[in-house]
Design an enzyme around this catalytic site. Structure first.
Site, PDB file in Angstrom:
ATOM      1  N   GLY A 479       6.729   8.583 -24.321  1.00 48.65           N
ATOM      2  CA  GLY A 479       7.692   9.502 -24.909  1.00 48.65           C
ATOM      3  C   GLY A 479       8.773   9.861 -23.898  1.00 48.65           C
ATOM      4  N   GLU A 718       6.549  14.189 -12.757  1.00 52.20           N
ATOM      5  CA  GLU A 718       5.693  15.346 -12.505  1.00 52.20           C
ATOM      6  C   GLU A 718       6.334  16.436 -11.674  1.00 52.20           C
ATOM      7  OE1 GLU A 718       1.396  13.530 -11.997  1.00 52.20           O
ATOM      8  OE2 GLU A 718       2.946  12.028 -11.728  1.00 52.20           O
TER       9      GLU A 718
END
Lengths: 756, 348
Positions: A479, A718
């Protein structure tokens, strides 16, 4: 890594920049918004039936009985898979073949290790029948007292933390550093258990054809999945065909194939028909990994000038009773701040939960919110502005290793984000600012960091007779837009316009692209694509420059450059030839080549490689009611080369929202007696809703990194969560003067702390 | 999922006939019931779908100046009805502070009155719960209970009623119209929900087969429209139940409070009408000292049922805030963040 083909060293034929760097929208965007993207659970092969897992409602003990007969009597139920009735496995699911082979519950025994563990699988003609069949099993248990929480048992030192990191790291003399401090902050923080909660639950559609297996399942690592499944079922990995074109989020929970997905394959094997198995939301709280709770004590020593003398960061984490994953929370203190003495240490407690696993920024997220809060405490103790304090203790080399950074534009991140935010003039003391409505206003900041990691990945490039190109790699789009970014790299690597390229991905039948994790997918697969493309272009160049009929004859292999489907002479741009012309004259239908990407061990041994960022947060707090609202977030990040600014900003934004969630919302609530999770649903496991997300500014800072990999990519998956969580928590302190050390920050701490 | 019968009666009488049978359950939009069925908490053998019943989806202005709201009126439709929001602004604000836009579009007025507690132990089939299984015990007691009741709870049950909508309604003397086997009757909303006592499983005063057909607001409730607010503290800005909420409605004449209507949400097994606080304010000057005294009176009987002593303090502060904001005047428009303490923040 083939040095002569690497862009940042000396590119021979390839010019990156025509497609790379462009803010292209997702190539799969229209499919997704029109509902045409086919996710794993959207597949319905002929003859398919449904499997539903029955889960344990105790956290520890044994299943004494299951009413299989009652389930089988229910109309539509075909079979019930139990420890006594299941296909043979070729490998013990509790075997530890490699560090990534985590133990899974495949009905190998009647033992219950945690609540929500699979204890049976009901297979039926309809989802409804299978669901009711599972309810009718009415399990009876032999219950043992569950071990819950960070004080559930005797702590021990784990053998390693994260992936092979030592449990304790010492740099300098920590006792001397503490002794030398004129000011010492000593704080203990707690972070809660969190669950990945990807929108798309773990799902699988499994079809056996003899000893060949076809599965539709969301995966962040198809190669790893093939290996594990192959071992469990005793078939060659090549017999396993995984189709994983789209993931509805993974965040680490789909990095490794999970027990429930394997149970779907077993169910299909058992009854000899295609089977679909989809986890219910509540069933995702257990067998597919989580972020474990932590308790972290952090002592920070400073001298009179506000210079760090010591950082002693100790973390206690939980792991499961039956396997070993240790959240490397304290390791967050290794790289960010220059201190002559740094110690990080971990201890662990075994509890009756599923095994914790990688969850977006494992270690960095839990460690960063504590480190950044503690740095804020230290700055405050020294009476120094938090930004100035961080600049004063800026690490010019990686503190624990002494290595230079391959690149580090953190200073520019601080400066740009601080300017955009308007940090200057922030009062040092808390509770000094109010808005026009009387709400307390606080400003906080945090430093973001994440290592630049690479795995091993491969790609295959083809130029066809029509002059168009194909790039194939078994990469994973969770995604985040990997397909788009990797296609952009592919087009540039093949010297093609974007519309001249066919990009194939998301299948295990394509070259293994490694794991989409560690923020390393674009770097790893991008390098593989770059090398595959360069190798194909080298073949074309060889064909052209050695053929006297070509206008490029004699230019020499390195004397041409690829652009928009043509090779041009480097010394005379007007002399060029299309790929189609070159192949036609050579009588070839196509040329192809493969390439691989992996970390450069030499560069890694010489340089510390990290992405960095700075996040600034504003919160408002109701002075009587304690309700907190984030009102502004500004983040600046330096993460090497940015392949697609639109997608990268979206990734960073999502990470920052996750940081906000960490500070203010997210927590799995576990009953301290039963070990059951009480909020295993999206109504009560709170993540921010749109109304909680403030206006956000995301800035990317240019960073040219010649060492990290050929394309200079560091990864952005991240880092956004790190820094952000601490920034929000620090803003709450600045608004209220209350230092909350249990996350998420709860209203009672603020209400009772503010006084009446 | 277990098999069940599904019937779609054509009239209220037919609905009551089938709804009175053992194991039957009324279904409106199912925003709560279907979740309970999926979780195995409710296992009705027959669902009686009310959504096509004629005549229950109207908002009627009564001759006596009151308002009658059909049980099938959707929460969103009611909240966005311009006349309704003008006359009963705190009710509209409470409606819009509840759940999410999607849920409000589906949920009905009658269903909202009948929604069950959000106590996690009630939803967790593995836990002991006296509501689900009388006599089983209450695992919330001594469990994870920071959000549980501080008023009106018993050793048998410490759950709270989750509705926002009901809080201002109970303050405004709303009346519930019920049809049942023995005909039509009315009940003050305040008497619909029960405190747990020794029988936590009896959550409402309804008998088997009873069907709520309408909700009525008396004409005099409009007298509070100029000074009415609903304030809700929650753990995120939308799609979260109240930690504590307060509805405050005032009638202010000649600089003093003639009448106050006050209720609290998230504190008890029912929407909590605070009559003691109303009495404190009757005739008082609208100032913070009076609000504080009222808040103390409202929570005088409160005691923690677990890790939730803070709710007693928080409830008092919310009540003071709601009264302060109500006295300042109802905003012209329902705020962009309905019920939020931050509803006054510009640009929110």
């Amino acid at each position: 890594m083939t040095v002569e083909l690497s862009l940042t060293r000396d590119p021979a034929h390839i010019r990156h920049g025509s497609n790379i760097g462009q803010p292209m929208t997702r190539t799969d965007g229209v499919l997704k918004v029109t509902g045409k993207a086919r996710y794993a659970a959207d597949n319905h092969p002929p003859g398919m039936v449904y499997a539903v897992i029955a889960t344990s409602c105790i956290a520890r003990g044994r299943v004494k009985s299951l009413d299989v007969a009652a389930a089988k009597r229910h109309p539509g139920v075909i079979d019930v898979m139990t420890p006594a009735h299941k296909p043979e496995l070729a490998e013990d699911p509790d075997a530890k073949g490699n560090p990534f082979a985590f133990r899974m519950e495949l009905l190998q025994s009647d033992e219950v290790r945690y609540a929500n563990q699979a204890i049976a699988v009901v297979i039926a003609e309809t989802l409804e029948a299978a669901t009711e069949g599972a309810a009718l099993l009415s399990p009876r248990y032999q219950v043992e007292i569950a071990r819950v929480g960070l004080d559930a048992g005797e702590p021990y030192t784990p053998p390693v933390v994260g992936i092979g990191n030592p449990a304790e790291v010492r740099h300098g003399d920590i006792d001397a550093g503490i002794a030398a401090a004129s000011k010492l902050t000593d704080s203990t923080y707690e972070t809660p258990a969190q669950y990945h909660n990807a929108m798309e639950p773990h799902a699988i559609v499994a079809v056996w054809d003899g000893d060949r297996l076809f599965i539709d399942t969301p995966s962040q690592g198809m190669g790893f999945a093939q290996m594990r499944i192959a071992g469990l079922f005793g078939i060659p990995p090549a017999n396993i065909h995984i189709n994983s074109p789209f993931l509805g989020g993974g965040f680490g929970s789909k990095g490794l194939i999970s027990g429930p997905q394997v149970l779907g394959i077993m169910a299909a094997r058992l009854i000899g028909r295609p089977v679909k198995l989809v986890l219910r939301r509540s069933q995702m709280y257990g067998p597919v990994g989580h972020r474990p709770p932590t308790r972290q004590r952090i002592r920070i020593g400073t001298d009179d000038a506000g210079q760090l003398t010591a950082i002693n960061h100790e973390a206690r984490v939980t792991t499961s009773s039956f396997d070993d994953f240790y959240e490397p929370a304290a390791d967050a203190s290794h790289t960010l701040y220059a201190s002559p003495a740094i110690r990080t240490a971990h201890e662990a407690v075994r509890v009756d939960t599923g095994t914790p696993l990688f969850m977006r920024a494992p270690g960095e997220a839990t460690g960063s919110i504590v480190l950044e809060s503690a740095i804020d405490e230290a700055a405050f103790a020294c009476g120094i502005d938090p930004l100035e304090f961080r600049l004063k203790n800026y690490a010019e080399v990686e503190p624990t290793t002494g290595k230079p950074f391959s690149s580090k534009a953190l200073r520019q991140c601080y400066a740009k984000a601080a300017e955009r935010f308007g940090w200057a003039g922030r009062p040092l003391q808390p509770k000094q600012m109010r808005d026009e409505n009387g709400f307390l206003v606080g400003w906080g900041m945090g430093t973001a960091t994440f290592p630049a990691i690479m795995f091993q990945g491969n790609a295959r490039a083809v130029i066809r007779a029509d002059g168009k190109g194909v790039m194939e790699t078994g990469a994973h789009d969770m995604g985040q837009g990997a397909w788009t970014a990797l296609a952009q790299i592919s087009a540039d690597s093949l010297g093609l316009n974007f519309d001249q390229l066919t990009f194939r991905s998301g299948s295990s039948d394509l070259p293994d692209a490694g794991i989409a994790g560690g923020s390393g997918h674009t770097a790893t697969v991008g390098a593989a694509i770059h090398n595959a493309g360069a190798a194909v272009i080298a073949k074309l160049a060889e064909l052209a420059t050695s053929d006297e009929r070509s206008p490029l004859f004699g230019a020499g292999n390195a004397g041409v450059v690829a652009r928009a489907g043509r090779l041009h002479r480097r010394d005379d741009d007007a002399r060029s030839e299309s790929y189609a012309e070159i192949l036609a004259r050579a009588g070839l239908a196509e040329v192809d080549a493969t390439g691989s990407g992996a970390a450069d061990a030499t560069a890694q041994s010489q340089y510390a490689m990290h992405a960095h960022g700075a996040v600034f947060a504003e919160v408002k707090v109701d002075p009587e009611l304690g309700q907190i609202r984030a009102t502004r977030l500004v983040g600046a990040f330096a993460a090497g080369r940015i392949i697609n600014p639109l997608l990268v900003e979206s990734q960073l934004r999502g990470g920052m929202i996750w940081g906000l969630s960490f500070a203010l919302h997210e927590e799995a609530v576990m009953d301290h007696r039963s070990g059951r999770i009480l909020n295993a649903n999206l109504a009560e496991y709170h993540v921010p809703v749109n109304a909680d997300v403030p206006p956000m500014d995301v800035i990317t800072v240019d960073e040219h990194d010649p060492h990290v990999n050929p394309l200079g990519i560091k990864g952005v998956g991240e880092i956004g969560i790190t820094g952000s969580a601490g920034a929000v928590a620090n803003a709450v302190f600045h608004a209220t003067g209350i230092r909350v050390r249990n996350f998420p920050i709860k209203i009672e701490e603020i209400v009772m702390g503010l006084g009446s | 999922m277990m098999n069940f019968d599904y019937v779609r009666p054509a009239s209220v009488a037919d609905a009551i006939a089938v709804g009175s049978e053992k194991g039957a359950s009324y279904l409106a939009s199912g925003t709560n019931l279907l979740d309970l069925m999926k979780g195995g908490v409710s296992r009705p053998s027959r669902l009686v779908d009310l959504t096509r019943l004629p005549g229950l989806d109207r908002i009627e202005h009564l001759a006596d100046g009151g308002l009658r709201i059909g049980a099938l009126v959707r929460n969103a439709d009611l909240a966005h009805d311009a006349g309704f929001a003008r006359n009963y602004p705190a009710v509209a604000e409470a409606l819009l502070s509840g759940a999410s836009a999607q849920l409000r579009n589906a949920a009905t007025v009658g269903g909202n009155l009948m929604q069950r507690t959000r106590c996690a132990y009630f939803y967790d089939a593995g836990s002991a719960c006296n509501r689900r299984w009388p006599g089983a015990g209450c695992d919330a007691l001594n469990g994870e209970n920071r959000l549980h009741a501080v008023l009106g709870w018993s050793e048998g049950c410490i759950a709270t009623h989750p509705s926002d909508f009901c809080v201002p309604l109970v303050a405004l003397d709303a009346i519930v119209e019920i049809e049942g086997k023995s005909g039509r009757r009315e009940l003050p909303l305040e008497a619909l929900h029960r405190l747990p006592g020794e029988t936590p499983e009896r959550e409402t005063a309804l008998e088997r087969g009873d069907l709520i057909v309408a909700l009525r607001l008396p004409a005099e409730a409009q007298g509070f429209a100029k000074h009415a607010r609903y304030i809700k503290v929650r753990e995120r800005t939308s799609y979260a139940f109240a930690v504590v909420s307060a509805a405050a409605s005032l009638r202010i004449e000649d600089g003093s409070i003639r009448e106050a209507r006050i209720a609290l949400g998230g504190v008890a097994a029912k929407p909590w009408r605070a009559r003691e606080a109303e009495q404190v304010l009757a005739g008082a000057a609208p100032d913070v000292a009076a609000y504080r005294e009222a808040a103390r009176a409202a929570l005088a009987g409160a005691k923690p049922s677990g890790d939730n002593a803070f709710k007693i303090e928080l409830a008092q502060r919310i009540l003071v805030r709601a009264l302060t904001l109500a006295a300042a005047g109802t905003p012209d428009r329902i705020p962009a963040l309905p019920g939020s303490p931050f509803s006054s923040v510009a640009g929110a």
